[in-house]
Design a protein around this motif. Structure first.
Motif, PDB file in Angstrom:
ATOM      1  N   UNK A   1       0.811  -1.215   0.000  1.00  0.00           N
ATOM      2  CA  UNK A   1       0.000   0.000   0.000  1.00  0.00           C
ATOM      3  C   UNK A   1       0.850   1.273   0.000  1.00  0.00           C
ATOM      4  N   UNK A   2       2.159   1.148  -0.077  1.00  0.00           N
ATOM      5  CA  UNK A   2       3.038   2.311  -0.023  1.00  0.00           C
ATOM      6  C   UNK A   2       2.953   3.122  -1.312  1.00  0.00           C
ATOM      7  N   UNK A   3       3.461   4.345  -1.262  1.00  0.00           N
ATOM      8  CA  UNK A   3       3.496   5.209  -2.444  1.00  0.00           C
ATOM      9  C   UNK A   3       4.264   4.541  -3.575  1.00  0.00           C
ATOM     10  N   UNK A   4       5.344   3.862  -3.228  1.00  0.00           N
ATOM     11  CA  UNK A   4       6.155   3.193  -4.255  1.00  0.00           C
ATOM     12  C   UNK A   4       5.317   2.199  -5.051  1.00  0.00           C
ATOM     13  N   UNK A   5       4.552   1.365  -4.347  1.00  0.00           N
ATOM     14  CA  UNK A   5       3.748   0.364  -5.045  1.00  0.00           C
ATOM     15  C   UNK A   5       2.589   1.002  -5.802  1.00  0.00           C
ATOM     16  N   UNK A   6       1.976   2.017  -5.226  1.00  0.00           N
ATOM     17  CA  UNK A   6       0.870   2.690  -5.909  1.00  0.00           C
ATOM     18  C   UNK A   6       1.347   3.338  -7.203  1.00  0.00           C
ATOM     19  N   UNK A   7       2.485   4.014  -7.148  1.00  0.00           N
ATOM     20  CA  UNK A   7       3.021   4.651  -8.360  1.00  0.00           C
ATOM     21  C   UNK A   7       3.468   3.619  -9.390  1.00  0.00           C
ATOM     22  N   UNK A   8       4.061   2.535  -8.911  1.00  0.00           N
ATOM     23  CA  UNK A   8       4.471   1.472  -9.835  1.00  0.00           C
ATOM     24  C   UNK A   8       3.265   0.902 -10.558  1.00  0.00           C
ATOM     25  N   UNK A   9       2.185   0.675  -9.840  1.00  0.00           N
ATOM     26  CA  UNK A   9       0.952   0.191 -10.470  1.00  0.00           C
ATOM     27  C   UNK A   9       0.442   1.193 -11.505  1.00  0.00           C
ATOM     28  N   UNK A  10       0.518   2.481 -11.170  1.00  0.00           N
ATOM     29  CA  UNK A  10       0.047   3.513 -12.102  1.00  0.00           C
ATOM     30  C   UNK A  10       0.859   3.479 -13.400  1.00  0.00           C
ATOM     31  N   UNK A  11       2.172   3.348 -13.287  1.00  0.00           N
ATOM     32  CA  UNK A  11       3.018   3.318 -14.490  1.00  0.00           C
ATOM     33  C   UNK A  11       2.821   2.035 -15.289  1.00  0.00           C
ATOM     34  N   UNK A  12       2.601   0.922 -14.610  1.00  0.00           N
ATOM     35  CA  UNK A  12       2.304  -0.318 -15.331  1.00  0.00           C
ATOM     36  C   UNK A  12       0.999  -0.161 -16.098  1.00  0.00           C
ATOM     37  N   UNK A  13      -0.005   0.451 -15.469  1.00  0.00           N
ATOM     38  CA  UNK A  13      -1.272   0.707 -16.152  1.00  0.00           C
ATOM     39  C   UNK A  13      -1.112   1.637 -17.330  1.00  0.00           C
ATOM     40  N   UNK A  14      -0.293   2.676 -17.165  1.00  0.00           N
ATOM     41  CA  UNK A  14      -0.038   3.612 -18.259  1.00  0.00           C
ATOM     42  C   UNK A  14       0.674   2.916 -19.412  1.00  0.00           C
ATOM     43  N   UNK A  15       1.633   2.059 -19.085  1.00  0.00           N
ATOM     44  CA  UNK A  15       2.351   1.327 -20.127  1.00  0.00           C
ATOM     45  C   UNK A  15       1.397   0.410 -20.888  1.00  0.00           C
ATOM     46  N   UNK A  16       0.603  -0.365 -20.161  1.00  0.00           N
ATOM     47  CA  UNK A  16      -0.309  -1.319 -20.805  1.00  0.00           C
ATOM     48  C   UNK A  16      -1.408  -0.613 -21.599  1.00  0.00           C
ATOM     49  N   UNK A  17      -1.987   0.422 -21.009  1.00  0.00           N
ATOM     50  CA  UNK A  17      -3.166   1.036 -21.602  1.00  0.00           C
ATOM     51  C   UNK A  17      -2.887   2.037 -22.703  1.00  0.00           C
ATOM     52  N   UNK A  18      -1.795   2.788 -22.579  1.00  0.00           N
ATOM     53  CA  UNK A  18      -1.538   3.850 -23.555  1.00  0.00           C
ATOM     54  C   UNK A  18      -0.251   3.627 -24.339  1.00  0.00           C
ATOM     55  N   UNK A  19       0.833   3.369 -23.650  1.00  0.00           N
ATOM     56  CA  UNK A  19       2.151   3.343 -24.296  1.00  0.00           C
ATOM     57  C   UNK A  19       2.384   2.100 -25.146  1.00  0.00           C
ATOM     58  N   UNK A  20       1.965   0.953 -24.651  1.00  0.00           N
ATOM     59  CA  UNK A  20       2.284  -0.294 -25.343  1.00  0.00           C
ATOM     60  C   UNK A  20       1.756  -0.345 -26.783  1.00  0.00           C
ATOM     61  N   UNK A  21       0.510   0.089 -27.046  1.00  0.00           N
ATOM     62  CA  UNK A  21       0.050   0.097 -28.444  1.00  0.00           C
ATOM     63  C   UNK A  21       0.892   1.000 -29.345  1.00  0.00           C
ATOM     64  N   UNK A  22       1.402   2.101 -28.791  1.00  0.00           N
ATOM     65  CA  UNK A  22       2.268   2.997 -29.566  1.00  0.00           C
ATOM     66  C   UNK A  22       3.645   2.363 -29.739  1.00  0.00           C
ATOM     67  N   UNK A  23       4.175   1.838 -28.654  1.00  0.00           N
ATOM     68  CA  UNK A  23       5.514   1.247 -28.631  1.00  0.00           C
ATOM     69  C   UNK A  23       5.660   0.112 -29.634  1.00  0.00           C
ATOM     70  N   UNK A  24       4.575  -0.632 -29.831  1.00  0.00           N
ATOM     71  CA  UNK A  24       4.630  -1.834 -30.665  1.00  0.00           C
ATOM     72  C   UNK A  24       5.080  -1.542 -32.094  1.00  0.00           C
ATOM     73  N   UNK A  25       4.655  -0.437 -32.668  1.00  0.00           N
ATOM     74  CA  UNK A  25       5.086  -0.066 -34.020  1.00  0.00           C
ATOM     75  C   UNK A  25       5.333   1.438 -34.082  1.00  0.00           C
TER      76      UNK A  25
END
Length: 201
Positions: A89-113
């Motif tokens: 529940x720490x800030x570190x884990x909350x922020x890590x989850x946020x960045x994983x979500x950002x990578x999966x939801x927004x960045x990954x489709x762009x990153x792919x090509x």
């Protein structure tokens, strides 16, 4: 995998035998984003693997956002979350989850090509540089993202400001720009982005 020592062992013969190359030994800011910036000059970003927390003191070389933001520019592998019973529940884990979500939801489709725009192509790992600026954009100019990383101490003439003009936009479109540091969004035309740009402090 091609465990590439930060890219030092990634010749074309080696790369032809692997699906991705690991930017392993330089997973410490600012070398982490500098190495990705250099590797993406000749490798597609979806082939660059980045070990987050691979180096034990990596979290001490930059603030949490800068450290996590590097993960958006490669395929991240997250290492070193502590014991199984660690407090999630720490800030570190909350922020890590946020960045994983950002990578999966927004960045990954762009990153792919991605179309890759190197706004600071020649900074290498050790050359004095004020900024490292890397942009990934979808081929149809529908979306994209950029990392604008401050490297220098502010001794240059830029006074802590970078004028960012994205390359992966369509002048005829409207875009929603999200400034992640400030958690703010606004609408702007592609024409204005290309010509006036965004002044980042």
């Amino acid at each position: 995998e091609d465990c590439a020592g930060g890219g030092g062992r990634s010749d074309l013969g080696m790369l032809s035998r692997f699906h991705y190359a690991c930017e392993s030994d330089w997973s410490v800011f600012p070398y982490s984003i500098r190495a990705i910036n250099a590797l993406s000059l000749f490798l597609p970003p979806e082939s660059i693997c980045y070990y987050h927390n691979h180096i034990q003191h990596a979290h001490q070389t930059a603030d949490l956002d800068a450290h996590l933001r590097v993960t958006l520019f490669a395929l991240p592998i997250f290492v070193g979350f502590g014991a199984q019973g660690a407090d999630r529940s720490t800030v570190h884990f909350q922020e890590t989850r946020r960045y994983i979500g950002l990578h999966r939801g927004f960045c990954r489709p762009v990153l792919h090509q991605a179309r890759v725009f190197h706004h600071t192509p020649d900074i290498g790992l050790f050359k004095a540089a004020e900024w490292c600026v890397l942009e990934y954009a979808a081929g149809d100019c529908s979306r994209g993202y950029a990392g604008i990383f401050r490297l220098g101490s502010g001794q240059g003439q830029d006074r802590g400001e970078y004028l960012f003009r994205p390359g992966g936009v369509d002048p005829g479109r409207e875009y929603t720009v999200a400034l992640d540091n400030r958690r703010r969004q606004f609408r702007i035309s592609g024409h204005e982005l290309m010509n006036t740009g965004l002044r980042i402090r």
